[in-house]
Design a protein around this motif. Structure first.
Motif, PDB file in Angstrom:
ATOM      1  N   ARG A 112     -51.276  18.009 -13.007  1.00 46.14           N
ATOM      2  CA  ARG A 112     -51.817  19.014 -13.927  1.00 46.14           C
ATOM      3  C   ARG A 112     -52.383  18.351 -15.182  1.00 46.14           C
ATOM      4  NH1 ARG A 112     -50.731  24.301 -13.764  1.00 46.14           N
ATOM      5  NH2 ARG A 112     -50.350  24.444 -16.015  1.00 46.14           N
ATOM      6  N   GLU A 113     -51.713  17.340 -15.676  1.00 45.77           N
ATOM      7  CA  GLU A 113     -52.228  16.610 -16.834  1.00 45.77           C
ATOM      8  C   GLU A 113     -53.617  16.056 -16.541  1.00 45.77           C
ATOM      9  OE1 GLU A 113     -48.405  14.801 -19.232  1.00 45.77           O
ATOM     10  OE2 GLU A 113     -49.481  13.503 -17.877  1.00 45.77           O
ATOM     11  N   PHE A 114     -53.764  15.484 -15.369  1.00 37.88           N
ATOM     12  CA  PHE A 114     -55.053  14.914 -14.971  1.00 37.88           C
ATOM     13  C   PHE A 114     -56.110  16.011 -14.900  1.00 37.88           C
ATOM     14  CE2 PHE A 114     -58.177  13.659 -11.757  1.00 37.88           C
ATOM     15  CZ  PHE A 114     -58.549  12.393 -12.200  1.00 37.88           C
ATOM     16  N   ARG A 115     -55.756  17.101 -14.271  1.00 37.46           N
ATOM     17  CA  ARG A 115     -56.732  18.179 -14.089  1.00 37.46           C
ATOM     18  C   ARG A 115     -57.225  18.742 -15.418  1.00 37.46           C
ATOM     19  NH1 ARG A 115     -55.828  24.344 -11.686  1.00 37.46           N
ATOM     20  NH2 ARG A 115     -57.935  25.046 -12.266  1.00 37.46           N
ATOM     21  N   VAL A 116     -56.312  19.061 -16.326  1.00 38.15           N
ATOM     22  CA  VAL A 116     -56.725  19.717 -17.555  1.00 38.15           C
ATOM     23  C   VAL A 116     -57.550  18.783 -18.429  1.00 38.15           C
ATOM     24  CG1 VAL A 116     -54.621  19.178 -18.891  1.00 38.15           C
ATOM     25  CG2 VAL A 116     -55.979  21.212 -19.442  1.00 38.15           C
ATOM     26  N   GLN A 117     -57.187  17.512 -18.506  1.00 40.30           N
ATOM     27  CA  GLN A 117     -57.945  16.595 -19.341  1.00 40.30           C
ATOM     28  C   GLN A 117     -59.332  16.328 -18.762  1.00 40.30           C
ATOM     29  OE1 GLN A 117     -55.249  13.404 -21.420  1.00 40.30           O
ATOM     30  NE2 GLN A 117     -54.223  14.023 -19.523  1.00 40.30           N
ATOM     31  N   ARG A 118     -59.425  16.264 -17.456  1.00 39.89           N
ATOM     32  CA  ARG A 118     -60.737  16.095 -16.831  1.00 39.89           C
ATOM     33  C   ARG A 118     -61.602  17.329 -17.089  1.00 39.89           C
ATOM     34  NH1 ARG A 118     -61.227  14.835 -10.466  1.00 39.89           N
ATOM     35  NH2 ARG A 118     -60.185  16.877 -10.401  1.00 39.89           N
ATOM     36  N   ALA A 119     -60.983  18.524 -17.057  1.00 38.04           N
ATOM     37  CA  ALA A 119     -61.733  19.756 -17.292  1.00 38.04           C
ATOM     38  C   ALA A 119     -62.235  19.855 -18.731  1.00 38.04           C
ATOM     39  CB  ALA A 119     -60.857  20.964 -16.960  1.00 38.04           C
ATOM     40  N   LEU A 120     -61.518  19.230 -19.658  1.00 40.77           N
ATOM     41  CA  LEU A 120     -61.877  19.333 -21.072  1.00 40.77           C
ATOM     42  C   LEU A 120     -62.960  18.347 -21.496  1.00 40.77           C
ATOM     43  CD1 LEU A 120     -58.342  19.879 -22.634  1.00 40.77           C
ATOM     44  CD2 LEU A 120     -60.188  21.556 -22.407  1.00 40.77           C
ATOM     45  N   ALA A 121     -63.368  17.450 -20.625  1.00 36.57           N
ATOM     46  CA  ALA A 121     -64.438  16.511 -20.948  1.00 36.57           C
ATOM     47  C   ALA A 121     -65.694  17.284 -21.336  1.00 36.57           C
ATOM     48  CB  ALA A 121     -64.720  15.606 -19.757  1.00 36.57           C
ATOM     49  N   GLY A 122     -66.261  16.952 -22.480  1.00 36.85           N
ATOM     50  CA  GLY A 122     -67.471  17.615 -22.928  1.00 36.85           C
ATOM     51  C   GLY A 122     -67.240  18.844 -23.783  1.00 36.85           C
ATOM     52  N   THR A 123     -65.989  19.255 -23.968  1.00 35.99           N
ATOM     53  CA  THR A 123     -65.677  20.376 -24.846  1.00 35.99           C
ATOM     54  C   THR A 123     -65.416  19.861 -26.257  1.00 35.99           C
ATOM     55  OG1 THR A 123     -63.262  20.335 -24.549  1.00 35.99           O
ATOM     56  CG2 THR A 123     -64.572  21.497 -22.873  1.00 35.99           C
ATOM     57  N   ASP A 124     -65.055  20.771 -27.157  1.00 40.20           N
ATOM     58  CA  ASP A 124     -64.729  20.373 -28.533  1.00 40.20           C
ATOM     59  C   ASP A 124     -63.325  19.788 -28.653  1.00 40.20           C
ATOM     60  OD1 ASP A 124     -67.207  21.173 -29.483  1.00 40.20           O
ATOM     61  OD2 ASP A 124     -66.534  23.204 -29.989  1.00 40.20           O
ATOM     62  N   VAL A 125     -62.600  19.742 -27.548  1.00 34.94           N
ATOM     63  CA  VAL A 125     -61.251  19.171 -27.560  1.00 34.94           C
ATOM     64  C   VAL A 125     -61.352  17.695 -27.157  1.00 34.94           C
ATOM     65  CG1 VAL A 125     -58.918  19.299 -26.625  1.00 34.94           C
ATOM     66  CG2 VAL A 125     -60.259  21.394 -26.915  1.00 34.94           C
ATOM     67  N   PRO A 126     -60.974  16.775 -28.036  1.00 34.54           N
ATOM     68  CA  PRO A 126     -61.076  15.347 -27.702  1.00 34.54           C
ATOM     69  C   PRO A 126     -59.975  14.910 -26.736  1.00 34.54           C
ATOM     70  CG  PRO A 126     -60.118  15.623 -29.890  1.00 34.54           C
ATOM     71  CD  PRO A 126     -60.489  16.999 -29.413  1.00 34.54           C
ATOM     72  N   VAL A 127     -60.379  14.331 -25.620  1.00 29.96           N
ATOM     73  CA  VAL A 127     -59.437  13.811 -24.631  1.00 29.96           C
ATOM     74  C   VAL A 127     -59.965  12.484 -24.101  1.00 29.96           C
ATOM     75  CG1 VAL A 127     -58.469  16.029 -23.863  1.00 29.96           C
ATOM     76  CG2 VAL A 127     -60.575  15.176 -22.820  1.00 29.96           C
ATOM     77  N   ALA A 128     -59.048  11.683 -23.562  1.00 28.42           N
ATOM     78  CA  ALA A 128     -59.454  10.433 -22.920  1.00 28.42           C
ATOM     79  C   ALA A 128     -60.193  10.743 -21.622  1.00 28.42           C
ATOM     80  CB  ALA A 128     -58.220   9.577 -22.631  1.00 28.42           C
ATOM     81  N   ARG A 129     -61.067   9.850 -21.213  1.00 29.25           N
ATOM     82  CA  ARG A 129     -61.783  10.011 -19.952  1.00 29.25           C
ATOM     83  C   ARG A 129     -60.827   9.770 -18.790  1.00 29.25           C
ATOM     84  NH1 ARG A 129     -66.327   5.873 -17.504  1.00 29.25           N
ATOM     85  NH2 ARG A 129     -66.769   7.037 -15.585  1.00 29.25           N
TER      86      ARG A 129
END
Length: 341
Positions: free
Chosen positions: A67-84
């Motif tokens: 789930r951690e992987f899924r949500v961070q991948r989904a947030l790529a390109g949003t205003d929420v900063p996450v690692a690639r």
């Protein structure tokens, strides 16, 4: 089962699944975490981060790196900063548990919310950024990111209270009347749904944010293990709960700190700033959300204590030390419950 990382097995798997990967691999475990063991992977070309489930028998739905992987991948390109995010390995045969690989982001973390070493203006800017990122998380477009099914429907607090009550009872190591009383109080006061259904982080606090090496920009939000679709005030209350803790290495709070003198925000300012950013009216009955966060943290720390006692914690000594705070969080939750202001 050991947490020691078999770098040879990791390198073999990555060679066939991560484009551009070139070993050999050296691994350095990050210290301090009590959840999913995390490692810095060093290769000749670049560095990565590996995050895995801990070894041993785990509670159902706990430590879900998938789930951690899924949500961070989904947030790529949003205003929420996450690692690639790079790759997810669900094959337990590789290193003994599922894991994922992400970019190693350069930055700095702040363990103490009093932000020692910074000037008042910098402290104010860091907390403003924390406030901004929290609002951004809650404003994520669930449909655009494909996260509409990331959490079940229904009353978030009802299901969270049920979940953490069950997990607390599954890991309890002693009778704690304060915790049982807090559970009853929350059970009887679950607020009705108000239409706010959004992404929630689940463990939002300053030390789970990575800031630029210089400046006050947040470059990555870390530790998404408890994220789901839920109600935003739980994350907001978690910040206020953390600040109520002692201003010590273990407490990581602001109790007794002269915030105004240091350029830090008051609880009321943080809540008001958040509501302004999201266009919300002042929040009524905030004591419920605050009591809920104390309850959930008590349940989490009880699980940490039990894993440490069973030999499954990422840092057993620290896990046992943190477990001693369960009664304090339960008592603090009851105090918050009685505060109707």
């Amino acid at each position: 089962m050991s947490e020691a990382l078999d770098t040879a097995r990791v390198a073999d798997w990555l060679a066939g699944h991560l484009p551009g990967f070139d070993g050999p691999v050296e691994a350095e475990k990050f210290s301090g975490g009590q959840s999913n063991p995390t490692y810095l992977l060093k290769t000749p070309a670049c560095n990565y981060v590996l995050r895995r489930k801990p070894p041993g028998v785990l509670l159902k739905s706990a430590h879900a790196v998938e789930r951690e992987f899924r949500v961070q991948r989904a947030l790529a390109g949003t205003d929420v900063p996450v690692a690639r995010m790079h790759v997810l390995c669900e094959d337990e045969e590789v290193i003994g548990s599922p894991f994922y690989i992400m970019d190693a982001v350069s930055g700095r973390t702040f363990d103490a919310p009093s932000l020692p070493g910074l000037e008042p203006a910098e402290r104010h800017a860091v907390i403003d950024e924390m406030n901004k990122v929290l609002a951004a998380i809650h404003d994520v477009d669930l449909e655009a990111t494909g996260l509409t099914d990331y959490g079940p429907s229904g009353n978030y607090y009802r299901r969270q209270i049920d979940r953490w009550t069950a997990q607390y009872h599954a890991t309890a190591t002693e009778d704690l009347p304060e915790m049982e009383a807090l559970i009853v109080w929350l059970d009887d006061r679950v607020p009705p749904e108000d239409g706010q259904r959004c992404l929630v982080h689940g463990d939002y606090r300053l030390d789970n944010l990575l800031f630029a090496p210089e400046g006050t920009q947040c470059v990555a939000v870390l530790d998404w293990e408890l994220s789901t679709i839920g109600h935003p005030y739980a994350d907001l209350a978690a910040v206020i709960m953390q600040w109520s803790m002692p201003a010590t290495t273990e407490g990581r709070g602001l109790a007794g700190v002269d915030r105004a003198a240091l350029g830090l925000w008051s609880d009321a300012d943080f809540i008001a700033g958040y509501c302004a950013r999201r266009g919300l009216a002042p929040i009524e009955g905030f004591n419920f959300y605050l009591a809920f966060t104390y309850f959930r943290m008590a349940a989490i720390l009880q699980g940490v204590k039990k894993r440490a006692m069973d030999g499954n914690a990422s840092d057993p000594a620290r896990g046992l030390a943190l477990g001693q705070y369960v009664p304090e969080f339960a008592s603090a939750g009851l105090r918050a419950a009685k505060d109707e202001t």
